[in-house]
Design a protein around this motif. Sequence first.
Motif, mmCIF file in Angstrom:
data_model
loop_
_atom_site.group_PDB
_atom_site.id
_atom_site.type_symbol
_atom_site.label_atom_id
_atom_site.label_comp_id
_atom_site.label_asym_id
_atom_site.label_seq_id
_atom_site.Cartn_x
_atom_site.Cartn_y
_atom_site.Cartn_z
ATOM 1 N N PRO A 79 0.662 -1.591 -0.072
ATOM 2 C CA PRO A 79 0.278 0.004 -0.319
ATOM 3 C C PRO A 79 0.947 0.941 0.140
ATOM 4 N N PHE A 80 0.742 2.295 -0.830
ATOM 5 C CA PHE A 80 1.268 3.460 -0.811
ATOM 6 C C PHE A 80 0.737 4.324 -0.397
ATOM 7 N N THR A 81 1.195 4.043 1.315
ATOM 8 C CA THR A 81 1.012 4.817 2.737
ATOM 9 C C THR A 81 2.523 4.785 3.331
ATOM 10 N N ILE A 82 2.418 5.608 4.729
ATOM 11 C CA ILE A 82 3.484 5.848 5.356
ATOM 12 C C ILE A 82 3.404 4.820 5.756
ATOM 13 N N GLU A 83 2.383 4.452 6.935
ATOM 14 C CA GLU A 83 2.412 2.829 7.044
ATOM 15 C C GLU A 83 2.530 1.958 6.987
ATOM 16 N N GLY A 84 2.205 1.551 5.260
ATOM 17 C CA GLY A 84 2.459 0.197 4.146
ATOM 18 C C GLY A 84 3.777 0.283 4.013
ATOM 19 N N ILE A 85 4.544 1.444 4.116
ATOM 20 C CA ILE A 85 6.329 1.239 3.311
ATOM 21 C C ILE A 85 6.565 1.300 4.938
ATOM 22 N N ARG A 86 5.820 0.711 5.807
ATOM 23 C CA ARG A 86 7.154 0.859 7.449
ATOM 24 C C ARG A 86 6.832 -0.113 7.776
ATOM 25 N N ASP A 87 5.825 -1.091 7.137
ATOM 26 C CA ASP A 87 5.570 -1.883 7.710
ATOM 27 C C ASP A 87 6.073 -3.205 6.531
ATOM 28 N N ASN A 88 6.426 -2.534 5.880
ATOM 29 C CA ASN A 88 6.546 -3.927 4.419
ATOM 30 C C ASN A 88 8.004 -4.075 3.917
ATOM 31 N N ILE A 89 8.785 -2.289 3.954
ATOM 32 C CA ILE A 89 10.063 -2.372 2.986
ATOM 33 C C ILE A 89 10.859 -1.899 4.740
ATOM 34 N N PHE A 90 11.933 -2.826 4.705
ATOM 35 C CA PHE A 90 12.694 -3.038 5.668
ATOM 36 C C PHE A 90 14.940 -2.733 5.559
ATOM 37 N N ASP A 91 14.349 -2.021 3.919
ATOM 38 C CA ASP A 91 15.925 -1.545 3.814
ATOM 39 C C ASP A 91 16.022 -0.244 2.304
ATOM 40 N N ILE A 92 15.478 0.651 2.951
ATOM 41 C CA ILE A 92 15.266 1.881 2.216
ATOM 42 C C ILE A 92 16.643 2.252 2.415
ATOM 43 N N VAL A 93 17.399 2.403 3.987
ATOM 44 C CA VAL A 93 18.727 2.162 4.597
ATOM 45 C C VAL A 93 19.720 1.286 4.584
ATOM 46 N N GLY A 94 20.844 1.323 3.265
ATOM 47 C CA GLY A 94 21.889 -0.068 3.982
ATOM 48 C C GLY A 94 22.708 0.745 4.144
ATOM 49 N N LEU A 95 23.822 -0.743 4.428
ATOM 50 C CA LEU A 95 24.899 -0.773 4.449
ATOM 51 C C LEU A 95 26.087 -1.786 4.633
ATOM 52 N N ARG A 96 27.339 -1.894 3.678
ATOM 53 C CA ARG A 96 27.877 -2.914 3.328
ATOM 54 C C ARG A 96 29.412 -2.915 4.243
ATOM 55 N N ILE A 97 29.475 -3.877 4.376
ATOM 56 C CA ILE A 97 30.405 -3.858 5.333
ATOM 57 C C ILE A 97 31.877 -5.399 4.152
ATOM 58 N N VAL A 98 32.655 -4.437 4.242
ATOM 59 C CA VAL A 98 33.573 -5.712 3.349
ATOM 60 C C VAL A 98 35.197 -5.788 3.981
ATOM 61 N N THR A 99 35.046 -6.719 3.713
ATOM 62 C CA THR A 99 36.483 -7.082 5.144
ATOM 63 C C THR A 99 37.522 -8.404 4.141
ATOM 64 N N SER A 100 38.251 -8.531 4.388
ATOM 65 C CA SER A 100 39.698 -9.385 4.355
ATOM 66 C C SER A 100 39.547 -11.291 4.485
ATOM 67 N N PHE A 101 38.862 -11.534 5.365
ATOM 68 C CA PHE A 101 38.811 -12.598 5.317
ATOM 69 C C PHE A 101 37.379 -13.145 5.622
ATOM 70 N N GLU A 102 36.752 -14.225 4.947
ATOM 71 C CA GLU A 102 35.239 -14.840 5.547
ATOM 72 C C GLU A 102 35.137 -15.214 6.883
ATOM 73 N N ASP A 103 35.937 -15.607 7.616
ATOM 74 C CA ASP A 103 35.251 -15.738 9.437
ATOM 75 C C ASP A 103 35.217 -14.182 10.038
ATOM 76 N N ASP A 104 35.919 -13.158 9.130
ATOM 77 C CA ASP A 104 35.870 -12.351 9.859
ATOM 78 C C ASP A 104 34.215 -11.131 9.534
ATOM 79 N N VAL A 105 33.944 -12.189 8.322
ATOM 80 C CA VAL A 105 32.218 -11.929 8.484
ATOM 81 C C VAL A 105 31.244 -12.119 9.395
ATOM 82 N N TYR A 106 32.085 -13.375 10.244
ATOM 83 C CA TYR A 106 30.896 -13.742 11.552
ATOM 84 C C TYR A 106 31.487 -13.565 12.440
#
Length: 218
Positions: free
Chosen positions: A80-107
């Motif tokens: 639904p194109f309402t503030i409530e509809g967006i707030r309750d259904n869209i959770f990635d309006i903002v995002g952050l990406r962290i890049v590491t050197s090693f796979e175990d650092d991810v965890y």
Amino acid sequence: MDLRTIFNSFGAREDYRQIIEEFNDFIKLYEMALLELQSDIEIIELEWQTRYEYSPFEHIKTRMKTPQSLHKKIERKGVPFTIEGIRDNIFDIVGLRIVTSFEDDVYKIYELLKGRNDLKIKRVKDYIKNPKPSGYKSLHLIVETELILSEGIRWVPAEIQIRTLAMDFFASTEHKLQYKYNTKELSQEMKDELFEVAQASSQLDEKMTKVRNTILID
């Protein structure tokens, strides 16, 4: 595309000034939350450097969905194109990406985030242990970050992606090929070649981890 065009496409009411003001106030919460989240991650990195004289962070990148991108997702999900509809259904309006050197650092970073009181982890998708068919790997988290405002505390959703340099290289290349060059569907031959690249990236992560572990043992 401006906000007026987007609202009109959903048949929104025509008192655009009021609805745009409401929407802008709503979006500003996400802008503030992204600043808060970025600050928290930078503090974690600084603390790690102080304690261990080493940081698992290669780089951090933030992003916020454009009105056009948000519009497409709302349409695709039938939200639904309402503030409530967006707030309750869209959770990635903002995002952050962290890049590491090693796979175990991810965890390791994931465990650090789980221990914070100002962050709630709501959903986890582990594409490292369970890669996508394309070979894509990354750890995806949907979180809520604490935002302390004059009228009280608000918890605002955001997406955090954590991946290695090799995973990031593959993900960025795949994205450019499929979206930046307006390719709706890659040929099977291209998919197979990209999958081979993904496998090579995984092997690189494994080899670098072995080298790092050998150095630490020595």
